[in-house]
Design a protein around this motif. Structure first.
Motif, mmCIF file in Angstrom:
data_model
loop_
_atom_site.group_PDB
_atom_site.id
_atom_site.type_symbol
_atom_site.label_atom_id
_atom_site.label_comp_id
_atom_site.label_asym_id
_atom_site.label_seq_id
_atom_site.Cartn_x
_atom_site.Cartn_y
_atom_site.Cartn_z
ATOM 1 N N MET A 1 0.842 -1.191 0.000
ATOM 2 C CA MET A 1 0.000 0.000 0.000
ATOM 3 C C MET A 1 0.879 1.243 0.000
ATOM 4 N N ASN A 2 0.478 2.192 -0.788
ATOM 5 C CA ASN A 2 1.274 3.390 -0.971
ATOM 6 C C ASN A 2 0.410 4.590 -0.590
ATOM 7 N N ILE A 3 0.794 5.306 0.423
ATOM 8 C CA ILE A 3 0.031 6.501 0.794
ATOM 9 C C ILE A 3 0.885 7.716 0.478
ATOM 10 N N PRO A 4 0.735 8.256 -0.722
ATOM 11 C CA PRO A 4 1.659 9.289 -1.157
ATOM 12 C C PRO A 4 1.330 10.627 -0.521
ATOM 13 N N ASP A 5 2.349 11.383 -0.326
ATOM 14 C CA ASP A 5 2.187 12.749 0.115
ATOM 15 C C ASP A 5 2.119 13.623 -1.130
ATOM 16 N N CYS A 6 1.750 14.861 -0.957
ATOM 17 C CA CYS A 6 1.649 15.734 -2.122
ATOM 18 C C CYS A 6 2.539 16.956 -1.918
ATOM 19 N N PRO A 7 3.845 16.792 -2.134
ATOM 20 C CA PRO A 7 4.767 17.889 -1.840
ATOM 21 C C PRO A 7 4.742 18.928 -2.949
ATOM 22 N N PHE B 73 -5.186 6.046 -0.874
ATOM 23 C CA PHE B 73 -4.982 4.592 -0.936
ATOM 24 C C PHE B 73 -5.339 3.992 0.415
ATOM 25 N N GLU B 108 -3.917 18.409 -7.683
ATOM 26 C CA GLU B 108 -3.209 19.429 -6.923
ATOM 27 C C GLU B 108 -1.791 19.567 -7.464
ATOM 28 N N GLY B 110 1.876 19.618 -7.639
ATOM 29 C CA GLY B 110 2.804 18.877 -6.793
ATOM 30 C C GLY B 110 2.469 17.404 -6.635
ATOM 31 N N LEU B 111 1.300 16.982 -7.110
ATOM 32 C CA LEU B 111 0.942 15.567 -7.023
ATOM 33 C C LEU B 111 1.940 14.745 -7.839
ATOM 34 N N PRO B 112 2.530 13.706 -7.251
ATOM 35 C CA PRO B 112 3.444 12.880 -8.047
ATOM 36 C C PRO B 112 2.688 12.204 -9.195
ATOM 37 N N THR B 115 1.636 8.687 -8.585
ATOM 38 C CA THR B 115 0.384 8.480 -7.844
ATOM 39 C C THR B 115 -0.789 8.491 -8.814
ATOM 40 N N GLN B 118 -0.989 5.269 -10.780
ATOM 41 C CA GLN B 118 -1.548 4.148 -10.004
ATOM 42 C C GLN B 118 -3.071 4.249 -9.920
ATOM 43 N N HIS B 144 -1.123 24.264 -5.176
ATOM 44 C CA HIS B 144 -0.833 23.511 -3.954
ATOM 45 C C HIS B 144 -1.653 24.083 -2.796
ATOM 46 N N GLY B 149 -4.392 16.375 -3.009
ATOM 47 C CA GLY B 149 -3.829 15.348 -3.889
ATOM 48 C C GLY B 149 -4.600 15.292 -5.190
#
Lengths: 346, 346
Positions: A1-7, B73, B108, B110-112, B115, B118, B144, B149
């Motif tokens: 499980m991947n809980i990504p942050d949003c930097p 997630f 948002e 900055g969202l990778p 992510t 996925q 941001h 996210g």
């Protein structure tokens, strides 16, 4: 499980940037690299603002748009009528008679109910003017700071008459290109409101549903090849999408481009090129050149079409590009917007 | 022109609160006081999660949902498959065969991108499983801090077969009430992920599209009166909506309610009532009592329906309320969720 942050983007190529939402090349790249490969099907590949779908005994147009415009209220409209008009226009661009809309709200904790009421009232009036019913909806609320007042998604359904066939595949050499009104008003209106700029004349958004223009046009000329509303990324980006999608050269005559003097002056002041500024109440129309005069006559009979102009032609079918013939006879290539010019414009 | 700010609520009655998004009484009040009066039409007044719309030669189901779940997630799924499954289930609840979905993203800055990939991959797989195509879409990017996210709106279209008639008006005294699986799993999964709680058993969301259960059910029993997925507000709120909409008393047998022991234990620990916790992979089914056994047999043949139970009946048609018969013979009134129990659950 991947809980990504949003930097905030430290590696810009790996993260969403505002340019991904600008309606230009970055937006297209995102769609082509992530969404199209994942969801691949023949309808999505129409690469139109809505899909035309086969149903038993009929064809449906189906489209969706989220509206995140900032500020929520601006001269000439607000997020509510924008959300209705935008989706109605996308259905019209499929050649459909718009029928039904959905309305889904993401509301920020702390939003004054009175603001919501004003927005909803504007949606109601816009829907009535456009002749559509809002038939289903959804409401979500997120914590303060996880939205910006409110965001609205409208999706729309329309019926495509049997004899109508509009799409990139119909665009061909010799087609006339008509725009139904002056360009740049919406984007300049939003930006000047946002920046607190006061010009001598208040520049109003052109937000409007163009139902009557399109229905009269489709009834009054024998053939229309393509319809598209030049929203995010402006006239240049939309024409570039059409040129690329249809594999044609579109040549515009700079002197024929309708730009109102206050919009031109504001663009000069703000350092904007009106060809890349968003519009919300005009359409681009491609049709056989021999019908162009008749089309202009029909369009100009509508209050929203008084400023309609023939702005160019499809001049070649070998090289996908958009050319601008300047006043003194030179020609320059008009590229798609690269990155974002004005975020949160719709 | 009014450019409202969005302060934290100082006057709660005039501002949006998280409770307006809880799926309970406050949500209903918001819809009834603001949205219904503004958009009034016979289809919206069906008060279902989707509208059934007349088209030439057919009836369409049309529904919309925005997904703002936090975290993105969670055990058993992510915002992507949730967004597909949720809208597919709403179409199924209209008695429709789901066909086409739209997908609109608010991203948002900055969202990778990874992510997003996925999430989109999960949407693709969920759409394939459910037998629907994602045919149109939209992408917006906000700065941001103006989103969390990503948020996704999916709208959906399905065809309603001529012989199917599902809706509040069909619910009647004598109807059996079936639930297709255990309750509370989705909400408890989200909350324990969000709070970083570790139970002995990982509680997974039940997110799933119930296409096969519904198509087999509609093919296998002579009549189904009502279908509804008990999402926000849980079983109690959904049943209260049905009781109010249909003007009937629904009586549940407490001992028959399927609640998995880990979910019950987690609810005890978290101070939650599983009857008010959101579900994303179960349906409530109302149908004539004489078909209940046959329906249970059909549902239990599906992997998502193994835990199906007959949980109660429509016992009266004079008083709109939901009653719970307790183990020792007493009865208590089950009210609609008042306010919000778990925000951002879907």
């Amino acid at each position: 499980m991947n809980i990504p942050d949003c930097p905030l983007p430290t590696q810009p190529t790996d993260c969403i940037t505002l340019a991904h939402g600008g309606g230009g090349r970055m937006t297209n790249r995102l769609i082509e690299s992530i969404f199209y490969p994942a969801f691949a099907n023949q309808w999505l590949e129409q690469a139109h603002d809505g899909a035309t779908l086969p149903m038993p005994h009929s064809r449906l147009a189906f489209t969706t748009d989220s509206f995140v415009v900032s500020p929520l209220f601006f001269p000439g409209g607000n997020i509510g009528d924008l959300a209705v008009n935008g989706t109605v226009n996308d259905l019209l661009c499929c050649g459909a008679t718009p029928l039904y809309l959905s309305a889904a709200f993401i509301l920020e904790e702390g939003l004054p109910l009175d603001t919501l009421r004003q927005v909803v009232q504007a949606m109601r009036e816009a829907a009535t003017r456009a002749g559509v019913s809002i038939v289903t909806g959804d409401t979500k609320v997120v914590e303060h700071g996880k939205c910006d007042g409110l965001y609205i998604n409208t999706s729309g359904i329309g019926l495509v008459p049997g004899n109508i066939e509009i799409g990139l595949h119909r665009v061909q050499k010799g087609d006339a290109v008509i725009v139904t009104g002056p360009i740049g008003n919406h984007g300049v209106s939003i930006l000047s409101t946002r920046e607190g700029l006061n010009f001598e004349t208040t520049i109003e958004s052109d937000t409007a549903a163009l139902t009557h223009i399109v229905s009269n046009l489709l009834a009054g000329v024998p053939d229309v090849h393509m319809l598209r509303d030049p929203t995010r990324g402006g006239l240049s980006s939309t024409l570039n999408e059409i040129a690329e999608g249809a594999g044609v050269t579109i040549t515009l005559d700079e002197q024929s481009l309708p730009i109102e003097p206050p919009v031109r002056a504001a663009c000069d002041l703000l350092g904007l090129d009106p060809l890349y500024v968003a519009n919300e109440g005009i359409l681009l129309i491609f049709l056989p050149d021999e019908h162009a005069e008749q089309a202009l006559h029909i369009i100009r009979n509508d209050p929203h079409g008084k400023g309609a102009r023939l702005i160019g032609h499809v001049t070649d079918d070998r090289r996908p590009e958009v050319l601008l013939e300047l006043a003194l006879g030179q020609t320059r290539v008009l590229d798609m917007l690269s990155g974002e010019q004005l975020p949160r414009i719709c």
